[in-house]
Write a protein that holds these residues in place. Structure first.
Motif, PDB file in Angstrom:
ATOM      1  N   ALA A 331      -3.386   6.860  -9.450  1.00  0.00           N
ATOM      2  CA  ALA A 331      -2.904   8.326  -7.818  1.00  0.00           C
ATOM      3  C   ALA A 331      -4.202   8.244  -7.340  1.00  0.00           C
ATOM      4  CB  ALA A 331      -2.967   9.551  -8.684  1.00  0.00           C
ATOM      5  N   LEU A 332      -5.380   7.974  -7.858  1.00  0.00           N
ATOM      6  CA  LEU A 332      -6.741   7.951  -7.867  1.00  0.00           C
ATOM      7  C   LEU A 332      -7.111   6.645  -6.527  1.00  0.00           C
ATOM      8  CD1 LEU A 332      -8.985   9.254 -10.120  1.00  0.00           C
ATOM      9  CD2 LEU A 332      -8.407  10.089  -7.937  1.00  0.00           C
ATOM     10  N   ALA A 333      -6.333   5.543  -6.797  1.00  0.00           N
ATOM     11  CA  ALA A 333      -6.347   4.628  -6.397  1.00  0.00           C
ATOM     12  C   ALA A 333      -6.002   4.089  -5.067  1.00  0.00           C
ATOM     13  CB  ALA A 333      -5.704   3.184  -7.478  1.00  0.00           C
ATOM     14  N   LEU A 334      -4.527   5.185  -5.267  1.00  0.00           N
ATOM     15  CA  LEU A 334      -3.102   5.316  -4.119  1.00  0.00           C
ATOM     16  C   LEU A 334      -4.145   5.883  -3.131  1.00  0.00           C
ATOM     17  CD1 LEU A 334       0.001   5.244  -5.780  1.00  0.00           C
ATOM     18  CD2 LEU A 334      -0.767   4.170  -4.077  1.00  0.00           C
ATOM     19  N   LEU A 335      -4.439   7.320  -2.885  1.00  0.00           N
ATOM     20  CA  LEU A 335      -5.874   7.740  -2.822  1.00  0.00           C
ATOM     21  C   LEU A 335      -7.317   7.336  -2.002  1.00  0.00           C
ATOM     22  CD1 LEU A 335      -4.681  11.172  -5.187  1.00  0.00           C
ATOM     23  CD2 LEU A 335      -4.267  10.679  -2.400  1.00  0.00           C
ATOM     24  N   THR A 336      -7.409   6.511  -2.045  1.00  0.00           N
ATOM     25  CA  THR A 336      -8.422   5.231  -1.154  1.00  0.00           C
ATOM     26  C   THR A 336      -7.875   4.520  -0.225  1.00  0.00           C
ATOM     27  OG1 THR A 336      -8.751   5.545  -3.350  1.00  0.00           O
ATOM     28  CG2 THR A 336     -10.294   4.128  -1.959  1.00  0.00           C
ATOM     29  N   PRO A 337      -8.958   5.642   0.999  1.00  0.00           N
ATOM     30  CA  PRO A 337      -8.291   4.553   2.626  1.00  0.00           C
ATOM     31  C   PRO A 337      -9.217   3.350   2.394  1.00  0.00           C
ATOM     32  CG  PRO A 337      -9.590   6.726   2.664  1.00  0.00           C
ATOM     33  CD  PRO A 337     -10.007   6.488   1.184  1.00  0.00           C
ATOM     34  N   LYS A 338      -8.702   2.526   1.800  1.00  0.00           N
ATOM     35  CA  LYS A 338     -10.180   1.212   2.116  1.00  0.00           C
ATOM     36  C   LYS A 338     -10.412   1.153   3.313  1.00  0.00           C
ATOM     37  CE  LYS A 338      -8.922  -0.532  -2.755  1.00  0.00           C
ATOM     38  NZ  LYS A 338      -8.725  -1.379  -3.417  1.00  0.00           N
ATOM     39  N   GLU A 339      -9.628   1.215   4.285  1.00  0.00           N
ATOM     40  CA  GLU A 339      -9.184   0.985   5.612  1.00  0.00           C
ATOM     41  C   GLU A 339     -10.906   1.611   6.408  1.00  0.00           C
ATOM     42  OE1 GLU A 339      -8.350  -1.954   7.241  1.00  0.00           O
ATOM     43  OE2 GLU A 339      -6.694  -2.996   5.932  1.00  0.00           O
ATOM     44  N   GLU A 340     -10.610   2.438   5.627  1.00  0.00           N
ATOM     45  CA  GLU A 340     -11.302   3.904   6.544  1.00  0.00           C
ATOM     46  C   GLU A 340     -12.380   3.317   6.491  1.00  0.00           C
ATOM     47  OE1 GLU A 340     -11.358   8.096   7.453  1.00  0.00           O
ATOM     48  OE2 GLU A 340     -10.087   7.820   6.135  1.00  0.00           O
ATOM     49  N   ILE A 341     -12.666   3.188   4.767  1.00  0.00           N
ATOM     50  CA  ILE A 341     -14.235   3.571   4.329  1.00  0.00           C
ATOM     51  C   ILE A 341     -14.658   2.188   5.357  1.00  0.00           C
ATOM     52  CG2 ILE A 341     -15.774   2.556   3.129  1.00  0.00           C
ATOM     53  CD1 ILE A 341     -14.016   3.722   0.717  1.00  0.00           C
ATOM     54  N   LEU A 342     -14.161   1.090   5.515  1.00  0.00           N
ATOM     55  CA  LEU A 342     -14.429  -0.220   6.275  1.00  0.00           C
ATOM     56  C   LEU A 342     -15.708  -0.031   7.700  1.00  0.00           C
ATOM     57  CD1 LEU A 342     -15.361  -3.520   5.366  1.00  0.00           C
ATOM     58  CD2 LEU A 342     -13.265  -3.773   6.071  1.00  0.00           C
ATOM     59  N   ASN A 343     -14.243   0.828   8.221  1.00  0.00           N
ATOM     60  CA  ASN A 343     -14.246   0.469   9.724  1.00  0.00           C
ATOM     61  C   ASN A 343     -15.219   2.221   9.865  1.00  0.00           C
ATOM     62  OD1 ASN A 343     -11.741  -0.967  10.250  1.00  0.00           O
ATOM     63  ND2 ASN A 343     -10.614   0.193   9.908  1.00  0.00           N
ATOM     64  N   ILE A 516      -3.984  -8.369 -15.112  1.00  0.00           N
ATOM     65  CA  ILE A 516      -3.885  -7.740 -16.394  1.00  0.00           C
ATOM     66  C   ILE A 516      -4.882  -6.311 -16.305  1.00  0.00           C
ATOM     67  CG2 ILE A 516      -5.267  -6.581 -18.655  1.00  0.00           C
ATOM     68  CD1 ILE A 516      -4.539  -9.696 -19.563  1.00  0.00           C
ATOM     69  N   ILE A 517      -6.621  -6.732 -15.275  1.00  0.00           N
ATOM     70  CA  ILE A 517      -6.992  -5.986 -15.353  1.00  0.00           C
ATOM     71  C   ILE A 517      -6.212  -4.783 -13.683  1.00  0.00           C
ATOM     72  CG2 ILE A 517      -9.173  -5.295 -13.135  1.00  0.00           C
ATOM     73  CD1 ILE A 517      -9.637  -6.136 -16.813  1.00  0.00           C
ATOM     74  N   ALA A 518      -5.872  -5.932 -12.896  1.00  0.00           N
ATOM     75  CA  ALA A 518      -4.680  -4.160 -11.703  1.00  0.00           C
ATOM     76  C   ALA A 518      -3.814  -3.781 -12.370  1.00  0.00           C
ATOM     77  CB  ALA A 518      -4.205  -6.190 -10.533  1.00  0.00           C
ATOM     78  N   ALA A 519      -3.413  -4.668 -13.294  1.00  0.00           N
ATOM     79  CA  ALA A 519      -2.294  -3.064 -13.974  1.00  0.00           C
ATOM     80  C   ALA A 519      -2.856  -2.154 -14.728  1.00  0.00           C
ATOM     81  CB  ALA A 519      -1.404  -4.519 -14.853  1.00  0.00           C
ATOM     82  N   ASN A 520      -3.962  -2.266 -15.037  1.00  0.00           N
ATOM     83  CA  ASN A 520      -4.195  -1.190 -16.080  1.00  0.00           C
ATOM     84  C   ASN A 520      -5.659  -0.208 -14.882  1.00  0.00           C
ATOM     85  OD1 ASN A 520      -3.819  -1.673 -18.781  1.00  0.00           O
ATOM     86  ND2 ASN A 520      -4.362  -3.674 -17.866  1.00  0.00           N
ATOM     87  N   ILE A 521      -5.848  -0.333 -14.051  1.00  0.00           N
ATOM     88  CA  ILE A 521      -6.538  -0.015 -13.010  1.00  0.00           C
ATOM     89  C   ILE A 521      -7.905   0.739 -14.083  1.00  0.00           C
ATOM     90  CG2 ILE A 521      -6.859   1.554 -10.981  1.00  0.00           C
ATOM     91  CD1 ILE A 521      -3.777   1.551 -11.605  1.00  0.00           C
ATOM     92  N   PRO A 522      -8.545  -0.408 -13.804  1.00  0.00           N
ATOM     93  CA  PRO A 522     -10.564   0.197 -14.896  1.00  0.00           C
ATOM     94  C   PRO A 522     -11.175   0.665 -13.705  1.00  0.00           C
ATOM     95  CG  PRO A 522     -10.287  -1.754 -15.273  1.00  0.00           C
ATOM     96  CD  PRO A 522      -9.017  -1.743 -14.277  1.00  0.00           C
ATOM     97  N   ALA A 523     -11.041  -0.014 -12.384  1.00  0.00           N
ATOM     98  CA  ALA A 523     -11.927   0.293 -11.647  1.00  0.00           C
ATOM     99  C   ALA A 523     -11.304   0.442 -10.252  1.00  0.00           C
ATOM    100  CB  ALA A 523     -13.150  -0.769 -11.389  1.00  0.00           C
ATOM    101  N   ILE A 524     -10.943   1.035  -8.830  1.00  0.00           N
ATOM    102  CA  ILE A 524     -11.304   0.886  -7.367  1.00  0.00           C
ATOM    103  C   ILE A 524     -11.590   0.227  -7.138  1.00  0.00           C
ATOM    104  CG2 ILE A 524     -10.151   1.934  -5.707  1.00  0.00           C
ATOM    105  CD1 ILE A 524     -10.241   3.998  -7.036  1.00  0.00           C
ATOM    106  N   PHE A 525     -11.299  -1.414  -7.229  1.00  0.00           N
ATOM    107  CA  PHE A 525     -12.414  -2.723  -6.258  1.00  0.00           C
ATOM    108  C   PHE A 525     -12.253  -1.660  -4.345  1.00  0.00           C
ATOM    109  CE2 PHE A 525     -10.998  -3.922 -10.032  1.00  0.00           C
ATOM    110  CZ  PHE A 525     -12.235  -4.155 -10.524  1.00  0.00           C
TER     111      PHE A 525
END
Length: 571
Positions: A331-343, A516-525
């Motif tokens: 849920a936290l990964a889906l709530l992270t606005p990467k585009e907004e951070i970058l822009n 495996i890393i992407a599937a387990n989400i130990p971090a939000i890159f």
């Protein structure tokens, strides 16, 4: 013949008829005022023309070249602790250590491996030819001679330090055998593994490995690099304020043109930028985005955007009871606005990331699972996992409120990103507490793993190996598996890929690792950004554009110069 004699007599007569110096004294009486002015004007015109011709010839046949001298002052935010290549593990310590110490090999500005202390780069290294010789007449800064005994001593010290040294994992099976004072052979290592700084045996041999971090030589080091330690200035309130180095006149390569480097330390970027504006320092690096526009407007300050293999991510502490729930991480990964951070925060100065390898890496797997901004799906996941809104408007499950803390470095771009993440995550009724720490406390947080979510940047070096960040053996400091991620299959993949030279096979292992890393989400890159470096335009000779670590901005420091001189061109 008679004609020539006649001409000679006439010429001689004319010379005899020229006025003498005594007669010239009366010339002023014979000339009118107007004639005097004309002669005066013609005299100076001729003189100026002659000087102009001489200057023109001088400039045409000469060129400006670097000269020795000058002082470069750079601002750093934080404090030095270990100016020791075996202990240095932050930007400040690594930067200064790199100027003072040398290694057998090093990478140049083109990321090509080059000999440093080694005399040559062996064209072929195989099982039957693993011999390296040192450059002749290598001297430590105290005048003692560097020998192969120093190399063996440093390697053995790394092994005795164990995991406390970042070099231990690569070198734990490496063996050095002394042939003589200048040559040695080695086993179980690649040339790229021999890029660790060498310590002087005669200084460190009396110390036990467990006490190495207590030595005064960690702040007053003796090395063989292009610059050597001179002095430091400190007080109880601010710690170390100034750290002075001078050119090593016995340096085995080109002696630096710059005579001294003085590092000045500040508590925050506000103080450092004020110092840059007042010309108290000549250079400042890694300036937060919100300060960049102001600094770009400073007079006589030049901006160097350096490409850096650096990425930022929000690392989850998987030992936390709430974050063990993959639904919460998802849920936290889906709530992270990467585009907004970058822009909005980075001004589009970077690339969005989805996994543990850089977007520019040849080993990246473009087909891994990606988590695009989708707050509606995030709320559905949390609801299906049993999280419901309580009377205060926060998510709750079995009497536990979904409350998390986000730790980051204050007064940097990280703090702005953390605020944006807090706002975005709280829209889904997740309670988020921000914890901002000063830069000098980063290592303590990493050492103790005292965080729930840690917004932090990771540097991927030329020889980057994800083993050190994701293998389960690296969960304990000084290992850099910040999340505590533990997956047997990932361990197997990273172990198989560790020493592989076959790029295709390595990519196969890394592809599965990334999945495996992407599937387990130990971090939000989040993103891969550049390193902004601001230097006074009087500092010349800077030609680097690609670095692998902030310390590498001084890769060609021997070519930097402040003073100049003119010399005639060589034919």
């Amino acid at each position: 013949m008679a004609f020539e004699k006649k001409i000679f007599k006439l010429s001689s007569r004319r010379i005899k008829n020229l006025p003498s110096l005594r007669q010239l004294k009366y010339l002023k009486r014979l000339l009118s005022q107007k004639e005097k002015k004309i002669i005066f004007f013609l005299f100076w015109l001729s003189l100026i023309s002659l000087l102009g011709i001489l200057l023109s010839l001088y400039f045409k046949n000469s060129e400006v070249q670097p000269a020795y001298g000058g002082i470069y002052k750079e601002g750093l935010v934080g404090q030095p602790k270990f100016i020791n290549p075996l202990l240095a593990n932050n930007d400040i310590d690594l930067t200064i250590s790199n100027l003072i110490f040398s290694s057998l090999f090093k990478y140049d500005e083109n990321n090509e491996l080059q000999p440093d202390l080694a005399n040559t780069l062996p064209s072929e290294i195989n099982e039957n030819n693993k011999t390296i010789c040192l450059k002749p007449n290598l001297l430590w800064h105290d005048g003692e001679k560097l020998t192969t005994a120093d190399l063996v001593f440093t390697l053995e010290l790394i092994k005795k330090m164990g995991p406390k040294s970042l070099f231990f994992e690569k070198l734990k099976n490496t063996q050095f055998s002394i042939i003589d004072k200048n040559c040695f052979s080695f086993q179980n290592a690649e040339l790229s593994d021999l890029c660790f700084g060498i310590l002087p045996q005669h200084i460190w041999q009396t110390l036990e490995p467990i006490k190495i971090n207590q030595s005064l030589y960690n702040l007053k080091p003796i090395g063989t690099g292009p610059f050597q330690f001179v002095s430091l200035e400190s007080n109880k309130e601010d710690g170390i304020k100034n750290y002075k180095l001078k050119q090593n006149k016995n340096y085995y390569n080109q002696i630096p043109y710059i005579e001294q480097i003085i590092f000045k330390f500040y508590q925050n970027f506000t103080q450092a930028i004020q110092a840059l504006e007042k010309k108290e320092i000549n250079g400042l690096g890694h300036i937060p985005q919100n300060f960049k526009e102001k600094v770009i407007g400073f007079k006589k300050i030049k901006y160097y955007p350096l490409n850096l293999p650096y990425y930022t991510a929000a690392f989850f502490n998987l030992n936390n009871s709430l974050l063990k729930d993959k639904n919460v991480r998802h849920a936290l990964a889906l709530l992270t606005p990467k585009e907004e951070i970058l822009n909005t925060i980075l001004g589009q100065d970077g690339l969005i990331m989805d996994g543990p390898l850089l977007p520019t890496s040849k080993l990246i797997n473009p087909n891994i699972k990606k988590y695009e901004y989708n707050p509606q799906l995030a709320q559905e996941i949390l609801k299906n996992a049993g999280w419901e809104n309580n009377k205060k408007g926060f998510l709750e499950k079995n009497g536990d409120i979904l409350e998390l803390s986000l730790t980051t470095i204050k007064e940097t771009d990280f703090s702005k990103i953390a605020t944006l993440l807090q706002q975005s995550w709280q829209k889904a009724n997740i309670k988020i507490k921000l914890i901002s720490i000063p830069a000098e406390q980063i290592q303590e947080v990493i050492k103790t793993r005292n965080f729930q979510i840690f917004l932090y940047g990771i540097l991927q070096k030329v020889d980057f190996n994800p083993y050190f960040f994701w293998h389960s053996s690296q969960k304990i400091f000084p290992g850099l598996n910040l999340t505590g991620f533990n997956n047997r299959r990932v361990d197997e993949l990273l172990e198989k890929a560790y020493y592989l030279k076959d790029t295709d096979m390595k990519k196969k292992y890394y592809d599965e690792f990334q999945e495996i890393i992407a599937a387990n989400i130990p971090a939000i890159f989040l993103y891969n950004a550049t390193y902004g470096y601001f230097i006074n335009e009087k500092i010349k000779g800077i030609s680097i554009s690609q670095i692998d670590h902030p310390k590498d901005r001084f890769r060609n420091i021997e070519n930097w110069y402040i003073k100049t001189k003119r010399q005639f061109k060589k034919k």
